[in-house]
Scaffold this motif. Structure first.
Motif, PDB file in Angstrom:
ATOM      1  N   HIS A 113      47.971  -9.901 -55.830  1.00 15.67           N
ATOM      2  CA  HIS A 113      48.505  -9.358 -56.066  1.00 15.67           C
ATOM      3  C   HIS A 113      49.367  -7.611 -55.058  1.00 15.67           C
ATOM      4  CE1 HIS A 113      47.249  -6.399 -58.600  1.00 15.67           C
ATOM      5  NE2 HIS A 113      47.723  -5.108 -58.736  1.00 15.67           N
ATOM      6  N   ASP A 164      48.741  -2.133 -63.716  1.00 15.81           N
ATOM      7  CA  ASP A 164      48.725  -2.713 -62.074  1.00 15.81           C
ATOM      8  C   ASP A 164      48.148  -3.792 -63.378  1.00 15.81           C
ATOM      9  OD1 ASP A 164      49.112  -1.282 -60.187  1.00 15.81           O
ATOM     10  OD2 ASP A 164      46.879  -1.270 -60.190  1.00 15.81           O
ATOM     11  N   PHE A 191      56.519  -4.026 -47.250  1.00 15.01           N
ATOM     12  CA  PHE A 191      56.440  -5.242 -47.994  1.00 15.01           C
ATOM     13  C   PHE A 191      55.719  -6.534 -47.692  1.00 15.01           C
ATOM     14  CE2 PHE A 191      60.280  -2.386 -46.352  1.00 15.01           C
ATOM     15  CZ  PHE A 191      60.810  -2.291 -47.417  1.00 15.01           C
ATOM     16  N   ARG A 239      48.774  -6.237 -48.728  1.00 11.59           N
ATOM     17  CA  ARG A 239      49.203  -4.962 -48.201  1.00 11.59           C
ATOM     18  C   ARG A 239      47.857  -4.147 -47.847  1.00 11.59           C
ATOM     19  NH1 ARG A 239      51.911  -2.731 -53.347  1.00 11.59           N
ATOM     20  NH2 ARG A 239      51.770  -4.579 -53.952  1.00 11.59           N
ATOM     21  N   LYS A 273      51.607 -15.603 -50.826  1.00 10.91           N
ATOM     22  CA  LYS A 273      51.941 -14.678 -51.278  1.00 10.91           C
ATOM     23  C   LYS A 273      51.697 -14.429 -52.828  1.00 10.91           C
ATOM     24  CE  LYS A 273      55.878 -13.962 -52.221  1.00 10.91           C
ATOM     25  NZ  LYS A 273      57.477 -12.872 -52.915  1.00 10.91           N
ATOM     26  N   GLY A 274      50.897 -14.448 -53.522  1.00 11.17           N
ATOM     27  CA  GLY A 274      50.873 -14.241 -55.074  1.00 11.17           C
ATOM     28  C   GLY A 274      49.259 -14.676 -55.176  1.00 11.17           C
ATOM     29  N   ASP A 323      54.176  -8.122 -49.297  1.00 11.06           N
ATOM     30  CA  ASP A 323      53.610  -8.982 -50.901  1.00 11.06           C
ATOM     31  C   ASP A 323      55.245  -8.451 -51.891  1.00 11.06           C
ATOM     32  OD1 ASP A 323      50.911  -9.566 -50.948  1.00 11.06           O
ATOM     33  OD2 ASP A 323      50.079  -6.907 -51.104  1.00 11.06           O
ATOM     34  N   LYS A 324      55.728  -7.996 -51.061  1.00 15.28           N
ATOM     35  CA  LYS A 324      57.404  -8.141 -51.414  1.00 15.28           C
ATOM     36  C   LYS A 324      58.076  -9.659 -51.281  1.00 15.28           C
ATOM     37  CE  LYS A 324      57.325  -3.298 -52.808  1.00 15.28           C
ATOM     38  NZ  LYS A 324      57.597  -2.054 -52.881  1.00 15.28           N
ATOM     39  N   ILE A 325      58.208  -9.426 -50.057  1.00 14.27           N
ATOM     40  CA  ILE A 325      59.067 -10.795 -48.539  1.00 14.27           C
ATOM     41  C   ILE A 325      58.637 -11.450 -48.933  1.00 14.27           C
ATOM     42  CG2 ILE A 325      60.387 -10.802 -46.526  1.00 14.27           C
ATOM     43  CD1 ILE A 325      60.745  -7.584 -46.428  1.00 14.27           C
ATOM     44  N   GLY A 326      57.120 -11.389 -48.668  1.00 18.47           N
ATOM     45  CA  GLY A 326      56.087 -12.551 -48.177  1.00 18.47           C
ATOM     46  C   GLY A 326      55.531 -12.596 -46.749  1.00 18.47           C
TER      47      GLY A 326
END
Length: 474
Positions: free
Chosen positions: A146, A3, A330, A150, A467-468, A332-335
């Motif tokens: 990251h 990771d 989603f 989730r 996010k992030g 952490d991907k979409i926000g």
């Protein structure tokens, strides 16, 4: 492939061993057990209500006090938990909450009247309130940027699983005994076993909290930087020392946060605190708990029997679990912000449709709306779609944001204020629905639809994407 901790801090990403993701998952699951007990404790009483009323010959208002006392305790527990977590630590607060759950389960199962049951339920509520604060704060502070969304979503997943397990357990115990009022194992009445069933997860929660690391943000705030460095090496790798320096800059190690630290701005509190409060209250004002607390009204109006209405409620809780898994996949991907916006749009449309259907439906001699044919099927679909839209957005994402949106130095305290507001909103919505129902279900769902429309405006205007981002940049 390891990771990569890819965060917008300007420094070179650091490789993380593959085993660390599993380690963080286990740690977060232990913390999220508080969320499981949160859902379990507030729902387990559902299967006991009829038996309690019969055994104690209770009036409606005394029975209502026994049911709602947990919500009152939750508000108090949430308000107190931030100060306790800042003073004694996140993991110690979990252990305290575990003790409160254990006392509540034992006391409720051994209750000799509805009055002492109300006290034991209030004690459990204190644990629920504490867990609703410490779990999202701890997970946000221990998780890599990251993975944070989730892992923090596990809180909501644990809540909805707790609700489902409480309903399923009540059903199984009542079925084994023939009724919640009948004797069960060892001659103990079945409804008492329903309360006792909360003991194993409460004990497991306390034991688990003994073996997970303390929050590195809390440790730095208390000047225990060597301990924080050890925890952070598992998160940050070789950059752990520089992370300790960043955290030190964002907290005041000689000062335990107080309510005065939240003051500021034109309206008495810091703007970010107000955003957290409104965010938490909107999660309840869209009416989600009405679907779970009073769903039989809807399904029986559509034409289902009481037995089938209970089955549909269980199915709805499973739907809530599945859609929470969508959020975990989603967030952490979409926000966070896009999920809130999509959820608000969906909730506004489905609640608006339900308001129209119930508002225009004919009524029977007792004044209840009657939905027949296509109208009944449409209402059934709309209600379940509403749960879907809530389940992948405002359900889990609010807890993710509350755990990460506040600055380090005031996180636990600000989260406790927001969580207290959430519990007060929960109580207000639950307590006012019967009165709104008397006026008309169309008006009730119309108000929740209006709240969903406002939640859309609020998410677009006031929510910033996290996010992030590292917690030190909040």
């Amino acid at each position: 492939m390891p990771d990569i901790l890819d965060v917008p801090t300007g420094r070179r990403p650091t490789a993380q061993p593959e085993t660390h993701t599993g380690r963080f998952l286990i740690i977060s699951v232990v913390a999220a057990l508080g969320g499981f007990l949160f859902g379990f404790d507030t729902s387990v009483i559902n299967g006991t209500v009829g038996a309690l009323q019969t055994q104690f010959a209770a009036s409606s208002w005394v029975l209502g006090l026994a049911v709602s006392s947990a919500l009152i305790g939750s508000a108090i527990g949430a308000f107190s938990a931030g100060h306790i977590a800042d003073r004694y630590g996140r993991t110690r607060t979990m252990i305290i909450a575990s003790g409160l759950f254990i006392i509540s389960a034992l006391g409720s199962g051994l209750a000799f009247s509805l009055w002492d049951l109300s006290i034991w339920r209030l004690v459990g509520g204190l644990g629920v309130g504490a867990a609703s604060v410490v779990a999202p704060a701890y997970i946000a502070e221990i998780a890599p940027a990251h993975l944070r969304g989730r892992l923090a979503s596990l809180q909501q997943l644990a809540i909805v699983v707790g609700i489902f397990m409480a309903l399923l357990g009540d059903f199984a115990i009542a079925r084994a005994a023939g009724s919640a009022s009948n004797p069960g194992w060892f001659g103990i009445t079945a409804w008492r076993w329903m309360f006792f069933s909360g003991l194993p997860p409460a004990i497991l929660y306390g034991l688990g909290a003994l073996f997970i690391p303390e929050s590195p943000r809390y440790l730095v705030a208390k000047g225990r930087e060597q301990e924080a460095l050890k925890v952070l090496r598992d998160i940050e790798g070789d950059t752990a020392p520089s992370k300790v320096v960043e955290i030190r800059r964002s907290v005041r190690s000689d000062h335990t946060p107080h309510l005065a630290d939240l003051k500021g701005g034109r309206f008495g509190l810091l703007p970010i605190v107000w955003i957290g409060i409104v965010l938490a209250m909107l999660q309840q004002f869209v009416g989600i708990n009405v679907i779970f607390y009073y769903s039989s009204v809807l399904w029986q109006a559509v034409g289902f029997s009481e037995h089938d209405s209970l089955l549909i409620t269980v199915i709805t809780s499973v739907t809530n679990i599945l859609t929470t898994l969508v959020a975990i996949a989603f967030v952490d991907k979409i926000g966070r912000k896009p999920l809130l916006i999509i959820g608000s749009l969906g909730m506004a449309l489905t609640l608006g449709l339900m308001a129209y259907l119930f508002g225009t439906a004919p009524v029977d001699p007792s004044g209840k709306p009657v939905l027949q044919g296509a109208a009944g099927t449409t209402a059934l679909i709309a209600a379940n779609l509403y749960v879907v839209f809530f389940g992948f957005s405002w359900g889990p994402v609010v807890w993710v944001l509350l755990g990460e949106m506040f600055p380090n130095r005031i996180r636990a305290l600000a989260l406790s204020i927001a969580a207290m507001a959430q519990w007060m909103a929960n109580f207000l919505v639950s307590a006012t629905f019967p009165s709104l129902q008397a006026i008309g279900l169309g008006w009730a769902y119309g108000l929740y639809a209006a709240a969903a429309v406002f939640s859309l405006f609020f998410a677009v205007r006031f929510i910033k994407e996290t996010k992030g981002r590292e917690l030190e940049s909040m």
